[in-house]
Design an enzyme around this catalytic site. Structure first.
Site, PDB file in Angstrom:
ATOM      1  N   HIS A 150       0.791  -1.240   0.006  1.00  0.00           N
ATOM      2  CA  HIS A 150       0.000   0.032   0.076  1.00  0.00           C
ATOM      3  C   HIS A 150       0.856   1.283   0.098  1.00  0.00           C
ATOM      4  O   HIS A 150       0.683   2.175  -0.711  1.00  0.00           O
ATOM      5  CB  HIS A 150      -0.910  -0.065   1.284  1.00  0.00           C
ATOM      6  N   GLU A 151       1.795   1.501   1.020  1.00  0.00           N
ATOM      7  CA  GLU A 151       2.678   2.508   0.952  1.00  0.00           C
ATOM      8  C   GLU A 151       3.232   2.683  -0.168  1.00  0.00           C
ATOM      9  O   GLU A 151       3.859   3.903  -0.574  1.00  0.00           O
ATOM     10  CB  GLU A 151       3.379   2.576   2.254  1.00  0.00           C
TER      11      GLU A 151
ATOM     12  N   HIS B 157       1.662   4.491  -2.895  1.00  0.00           N
ATOM     13  CA  HIS B 157       1.950   6.031  -2.643  1.00  0.00           C
ATOM     14  C   HIS B 157       3.186   6.567  -3.191  1.00  0.00           C
ATOM     15  O   HIS B 157       3.419   7.602  -3.832  1.00  0.00           O
ATOM     16  CB  HIS B 157       1.631   6.312  -1.051  1.00  0.00           C
TER      17      HIS B 157
ATOM     18  N   HIS C 242       3.197   7.073  -6.757  1.00  0.00           N
ATOM     19  CA  HIS C 242       2.522   8.032  -7.237  1.00  0.00           C
ATOM     20  C   HIS C 242       3.320   9.524  -7.101  1.00  0.00           C
ATOM     21  O   HIS C 242       3.430  10.137  -7.846  1.00  0.00           O
ATOM     22  CB  HIS C 242       1.308   8.308  -6.220  1.00  0.00           C
TER      23      HIS C 242
END
Length: 670
Positions: free
Chosen positions: A459-460, A463, A466
């Site tokens: 998940h991280e 980020h 992104h």
């Protein structure tokens, strides 16, 4: 000694030279940055030439470089490695930074120059830049009269002070609530590695010969799933839920009431009915009513599913269930009904294999990027590792820093932040950090992860992608600088690769034998995915609706009894399940009270998940893990930041608006 923050870093990609930076350097650099930025803004305002895009908007984007460099490095330490000196400096600087924002966005002359810019001949990204500045001026109170602006400045300064104090108390409360164990027999159910980690944590905390069960930020603690001694589970659970609401120096209840009161006043000053409406006006959601309706639609089905889960848990337990029993017997059901033993599969998930064989491998397959560790580059703590990221043609993408272990100086939870943001205008490439709070094993031992921790790593890193893939002109639009209810979307999408066959087979290997996770175990994991979704969705919705309940209040309605208000809010939402606390109770709801952050925006996770679930369907429909699919997702969405409306980016990628049905199916709510 020259302050290294006062000049651009000589290190690759502008990585701050942390080894050369002292606490005093941060204070000096931030103060100098504030002064320099105000001087640059004064130059823009006093320019005798008529306002143009170049002499106003572009000049604004080129200003504040020193301040950005200093605050990015400083607030990385505030979250990840805060000494007493850093915490004291945060308390001192936060109100100054809040006042600085007001000095910019309540500057009438600056606003008038932006309003005078002719956007008719500009490209789409440049025109959006002017529009976004004008929107922020209006949402910051430029339309207020002088007394209104004065009061708004006071409110913002107080909110900054309260958020800082809340965050610092929550961090200390999490440390103070750790459960100290004398007898190792009370740790029955934990693995030998976990027991050794608890012994090491106790030793570090000054309790050599004992065992310390440290906490993570959410209500439910990982050890509750394994601890066999029921009374130990109770003590750990009660320690977790009691944070922040007991009399003493770590009590945050008055801070909460003051914060909510000031936010209600701020919303009223700015012409909004309540703070929630102010926040949603800055997001992709069409309205507060739409958000509330969506959450309300999901809650009854989630509670119904949780009730069915509770019945099976009680049957398995053979006695009346208490909240501290849920995770333990849920693990039992997963093991007995689905034949999934999460403790038995941990040796297949080492941090190193999850990183190199999992998240990095998936990113290489999808996007063609490669990762090259740079031991010659220092992070801000010895545990921090640095990788250079390159495209398949060898060109640079940026730097990725991984800081995975828990420590006393780090706040709870997991997050990504930027040290340097990509911008073609400034000639910068991204430098991003992932932080987790994994218990550090004893020296020389591998770091085994739970499935939840594996999910958090993926998940991280979503980020991080992104931020790394940002390809925009203006720093204001870079990377994750998107509305709060969109920012979680790319990170959630990256979770799809956890159990994707090609990726799982590459990283889920036994740490000592190298054998892959057996296929029958993989199938059992897939078969058991819906188990526990009733609980997970209910605890999440409880936190989301509690957040909104605090932020729809008018000033006259704000309670003084935090605990009673929380209980009523959950009951009103239909989520007052005695066995399922909200994911965060008010006393440690850092997302919404330690600064603005996710205030009135914790709904963002499930709002983003609508886009995520629909995106997973797109990948499946189009061949899954392919470079072509990765290139489309990167070019149309991950690279765009906020340079165009994020929902336009989604439509450009997906070909239509998102549909709700994939989310309902995923969570068993259809």
């Amino acid at each position: 000694m020259t302050n290294p923050l006062l000049t651009p870093s000589p290190l690759p990609f502008g990585l701050p030279p942390f080894a050369a930076i002292t606490d005093e350097h941060y204070a000096e650099a931030v103060e100098s940055g504030l002064t320099e930025h105000l001087r640059e803004i004064s130059d823009i305002v006093q320019n005798p030439e008529p306002a143009t895009f170049v002499n106003t908007a572009l000049a604004m984007e080129q200003s504040g470089v020193l301040l950005s460099r200093a605050t990015a490095a400083f607030f990385t330490l505030v979250s990840a490695d805060a000494s007493d000196a850093i915490k004291a400096l945060e308390t001192e600087l936060s109100p100054q930074l809040s006042a600085h924002q007001d000095a910019i966005y309540l500057n009438q002359a600056l606003f008038e120059r932006f309003a005078a810019i002719d956007v008719s001949g500009l490209d789409a990204q440049s025109a959006r830049l002017v529009e976004e500045y004008l929107k922020e001026f209006r949402q910051s109170g430029i339309q207020l009269d002088v007394p209104g602006r004065t009061r708004l400045r006071e409110v913002n300064a107080d909110l900054s002070r309260l958020g800082t104090e809340f965050g610092q108390r929550v961090k200390e409360a999490m440390k103070a609530a750790a459960l100290l164990i004398d007898d190792p027999a009370e740790l029955a159910g934990l693995t030998s590695e976990e027991v050794a980690g608890a012994a090491e944590a106790a030793k570090t905390a000054g309790h050599d010969g004992k065992y310390l069960l440290t906490l993570i930020q959410p209500s439910n603690q990982p050890a509750l799933a394994a601890l066999e001694v029921r009374d130990v589970r109770r003590r750990l659970y009660e320690a977790s839920l009691g944070r922040g609401i007991a009399e003493g120096p770590l009590d945050v209840r008055k801070l909460i009431v003051e914060t909510v009161l000031l936010r209600a006043e701020k919303a009223s000053l700015l012409g909004y009915k309540n703070f929630a409406e102010l926040v949603v006006d800055q997001q992709t959601a069409p309205s507060f009513e739409a958000v509330h309706a969506m959450l309300g639609r999901l809650a009854p089905a989630a509670v119904r599913n949780a009730g069915a889960e509770a019945e099976l848990l009680a049957e398995t337990a053979g006695h009346a269930l208490e909240a501290w029993d849920w995770a333990y017997y849920s693990t039992r059901v997963r093991k007995e009904k689905y034949h999934v033993d999460e403790q038995a599969i941990r040796p297949y998930f080492t941090l190193e294999s999850v990183l190199s064989g999992g998240v990095f491998h998936a990113a290489t397959a999808l996007y063609g990027i490669t990762f090259h560790e740079r031991p010659d580059l220092d992070g801000y703590h010895p545990d921090v590792r640095v990788w250079e990221v390159r495209n398949d043609d060898g060109s640079a993408v940026g730097l990725f820093l991984g800081d995975y272990y828990a420590r006393e100086s780090k706040r709870g939870g997991a997050w990504m932040n930027s040290l340097v943001e990509q911008s073609r205008l400034l000639g910068t490439k991204a430098v991003v950090v992932n932080n987790l709070n994994i218990t550090k094993p004893a020296a020389g031992e591998p770091t085994f992860l739970s499935l939840d921790e594996v999910r958090t790593v993926f998940h991280e890193f979503g980020h991080a992608l992104h931020g790394l893939f940002s390809d925009v002109s203006y720093p204001r639009f870079s990377g994750t600088s998107v509305p709060r209810d969109f920012v979680e979307y790319p990170s959630q999408v990256n979770e799809m690769w956890i159990l994707w066959p090609e990726i799982l087979a590459n990283y889920a290997r036994h740490f000592s034998t190298g054998e892959p996770l057996p296929q029958e175990t993989v199938q059992r994991l897939l078969d058991s995915q819906l188990w526990g979704e009733g609980f997970a969705t209910s605890e999440y919705l409880g936190a989301s609706l509690l957040d909104l309940a605090w932020h729809v209040l008018q000033a006259a309605d704000i309670p003084t009894d935090v605990v009673a208000f929380e209980a009523k809010a959950l009951a009103d939402a239909g989520l007052a399940h005695p066995l399922i606390p909200p994911r965060y109770r008010s006393g440690y709801f850092q997302h919404i009270f330690a600064g603005a952050g996710y205030a009135a925006g914790y709904y963002s996770y499930i709002w983003s998940e609508i886009l995520d679930a629909d995106t997973v369907e797109w990948f499946k429909e189009n061949g899954g893990l392919t470079r072509t699919n990765g290139d489309v997702f990167r070019s149309e969405l991950l690279s765009r930041g906020n340079s165009r409306d994020p929902l336009e980016s989604f439509r450009a990628f997906r070909g239509r608006d998102a549909e709700l049905e994939p989310l309902l199916k995923r969570r068993g709510l259809d």
